[in-house]
Design a protein around this motif. Structure first.
Motif, PDB file in Angstrom:
ATOM      1  N   ILE A  96       0.871  -1.035  -0.103  1.00  0.00           N
ATOM      2  CA  ILE A  96       0.152   0.094  -0.062  1.00  0.00           C
ATOM      3  C   ILE A  96       1.002   1.098  -0.086  1.00  0.00           C
ATOM      4  O   ILE A  96       1.473   1.555   0.963  1.00  0.00           O
ATOM      5  N   SER A 143       1.003   5.447  -0.371  1.00  0.00           N
ATOM      6  CA  SER A 143       0.164   6.725  -0.173  1.00  0.00           C
ATOM      7  C   SER A 143       1.007   7.840  -0.255  1.00  0.00           C
ATOM      8  O   SER A 143       2.219   7.722   0.335  1.00  0.00           O
ATOM      9  N   ARG A 197      -4.938  11.177   2.148  1.00  0.00           N
ATOM     10  CA  ARG A 197      -3.824  10.681   1.317  1.00  0.00           C
ATOM     11  C   ARG A 197      -4.363   9.800   0.282  1.00  0.00           C
ATOM     12  O   ARG A 197      -5.376   8.902   0.393  1.00  0.00           O
ATOM     13  N   ARG A 254      -4.224   6.634  -2.157  1.00  0.00           N
ATOM     14  CA  ARG A 254      -3.626   5.219  -2.004  1.00  0.00           C
ATOM     15  C   ARG A 254      -3.524   4.361  -3.257  1.00  0.00           C
ATOM     16  O   ARG A 254      -4.520   4.402  -3.983  1.00  0.00           O
ATOM     17  N   ARG A 312      -2.435   0.649  -4.585  1.00  0.00           N
ATOM     18  CA  ARG A 312      -1.900  -0.828  -4.258  1.00  0.00           C
ATOM     19  C   ARG A 312      -1.347  -1.679  -5.348  1.00  0.00           C
ATOM     20  O   ARG A 312      -1.608  -1.565  -6.553  1.00  0.00           O
TER      21      ARG A 312
END
Length: 477
Positions: A389, A391, A433, A435, A437
């Motif tokens: 992840i 961010s 934020r 994000r 992935r």
């Protein structure tokens, strides 16, 4: 935490002493005292939440993980870990025994028992005189139900019968709040969180809209924030508060209790309410998954699942497993004393394989079918996965890093791993934020952590960039 009061009482009745209690609902002073007692070896039994695993035990001999399948054992903020797996590891380090207890075990534990890594002990009947509840579905396609109502006529009749007998009914809906979406009927605007890509949930008892991602809240507006139309905002869909409103209208003489984790100011207040319900202060209980496990309501003989289809859709590889577990667990609240129980599921898909497996009670058949699918796909527990992840407050910065990582995957290729992404997270912005992935999929038995460390060490995180690694992710939000 909600379960701890009843469990502590049972332990004291059985062993003659109250165990130490450890969770976030306990005062700081009490936690300091328990920490010291455990470190000095004066607390022989601790009942606690995830963090109890990290107490300074002097001579740990037994770890019991109750409801080991439960997703709340996965810590998904800060330090990422699974308390069930950490319990097994800590016991291995200490030379202690572990008991993983569940009526609906996780597929990981089931597979370990099948492979001979775990011993399997089965309880073939309920405690005392209690028998398993009769389970059936209500086909909602055949029910005459207004579009702004969620309790079918068939379920209404079943509840009415229980009221006549002086027995309790539980209506289960796994949605907190009053309504999941607030929409303007003039322009179609849906009220979203200012800091997250998520819709705000109306909590009518608070008179506020709440974001379930970051906790941000604001008053329910009188006019649409987009088009400024008055009296056009409408709540769409049901939450437990709205269901409580409907049930009160249907059964005005009944005592209705709504149980949801966000409706009580403290763990003590929630415990007190649960104890009162167990003594018969409510005729109809409405609750989220908070009431699905562990509670013992002796007068409860009917469980009605409002939306059995809720968890069946989506891309989560554990969707079928979780729905099966949750439905079986909530059905298990019915008929726990000498009166037989009944569990009724409202569904638009009565022919769905998961719904049929729940009804048939063929748990082994369900686990085998689920295991075959996971094995064919090479996903946990028959493969390894890791979620990466990324961010940042700058969306371009976070995507640039994601693409750079996807191009330089030599360390992962050497162990036969695949990398998918980068892609925006399903909830792409949380607390301001952005994000992104990546998903790493690897064969079982490879040194995944070492390869991940080598891979991520190539990239320097500057400014607002953050990187988190989630081994065997439980959710993909």
């Amino acid at each position: 935490i909600a379960l701890s009061a009843e469990f502590l009482t049972r332990v004291e009745a059985r062993f003659g002493a109250m165990p130490a209690e450890w969770h976030s609902g306990v005062t700081v002073t009490e936690r300091r005292r328990v920490w010291k007692m455990v470190g000095e070896g004066r607390a022989q039994l601790v009942v606690g939440a995830r963090s109890a695993l990290f107490l300074p035990f002097q001579n740990l001999g037994l770890v019991v993980v109750d409801e080991e399948h439960d997703t709340s054992y996965k810590q998904e903020e800060g330090v990422l870990y699974n308390a069930r797996d950490m319990a097994v590891l800590r016991a291995a380090i200490c030379g202690a025994r572990v008991v993983l207890a569940s009526a609906t075990p996780s597929l990981e534990s089931w597979a370990n028992a099948e492979a001979g890594k775990y011993d399997r002990i089965e309880l073939t009947s309920r405690f005392g005189a209690a028998v398993m509840p009769v389970m059936r579905t209500i086909d909602m396609r055949a029910e005459d139900l207004p579009r702004d109502r969620w309790v079918s006529p068939s379920l209404q009749r079943a509840v009415a019968k229980r009221l006549e007998k002086g027995e309790q009914s539980l209506l289960f809906l796994n949605r907190r709040g009053y309504a999941p979406v607030t929409i303007c009927r003039a322009c179609g605007h849906q009220i979203a969180c200012d800091h997250c890509d998520a819709r705000m949930v109306e909590h009518r008892f608070l008179k506020r809209l709440v974001c379930h991602q970051c906790g941000e809240s604001k008053p329910v507006p009188d006019i649409c924030p987009s088009c400024e139309a008055e009296d056009k905002l409408a709540a769409v869909g049901p939450g437990v508060e709205r269901l409580g409103e409907e049930v009160t209208a249907l059964f005005p003489e009944a005592r209705v209790a709504v149980l949801s984790s966000d409706m009580y100011g403290s763990a003590r207040a929630l415990k007190a309410e649960i104890e009162a319900i167990a003594k018969g202060t409510a005729d109809i209980i409405i609750g989220t998954q908070l009431v699905a496990k562990g509670h013992n309501f002796p007068l409860l003989t009917l469980v009605g699942v409002i939306d059995a289809d809720l968890g069946l859709q989506g891309s989560d590889l554990r969707a079928a497993e979780r729905t099966f577990q949750l439905m079986r667990q909530v059905a298990g609240r019915a008929g726990r004393a000498d009166k037989p129980g009944e569990a009724v599921m409202q569904t638009y898909q009565p022919e769905h394989p998961v719904i049929r497996a729940i009804l048939s009670g063929d748990e082994e058949g369900f686990w085998r079918a689920e295991a075959d699918e996971r094995r064919a796909a090479g996903v946990p527990p028959y493969g390894r996965m890791a979620g990466i992840i990324l961010s940042s407050t700058d969306v371009q910065e976070v995507f640039d890093l994601g693409y750079a990582m996807a191009r330089q995957v030599g360390a992962l290729r050497r162990i036969g791993a695949q990398v998918f992404g980068p892609a925006p997270a399903p909830i792409a912005r949380v607390r301001g934020r952005h994000r992104v992935r990546l998903l790493v999929k690897a064969p079982k038995g490879v040194a995944l952590q070492a390869a991940l460390s080598e891979w991520t060490a190539q990239f320097r995180l500057r400014g607002q960039l953050r990187l988190a690694i989630d081994i065997d992710p439980q959710s993909f939000y």
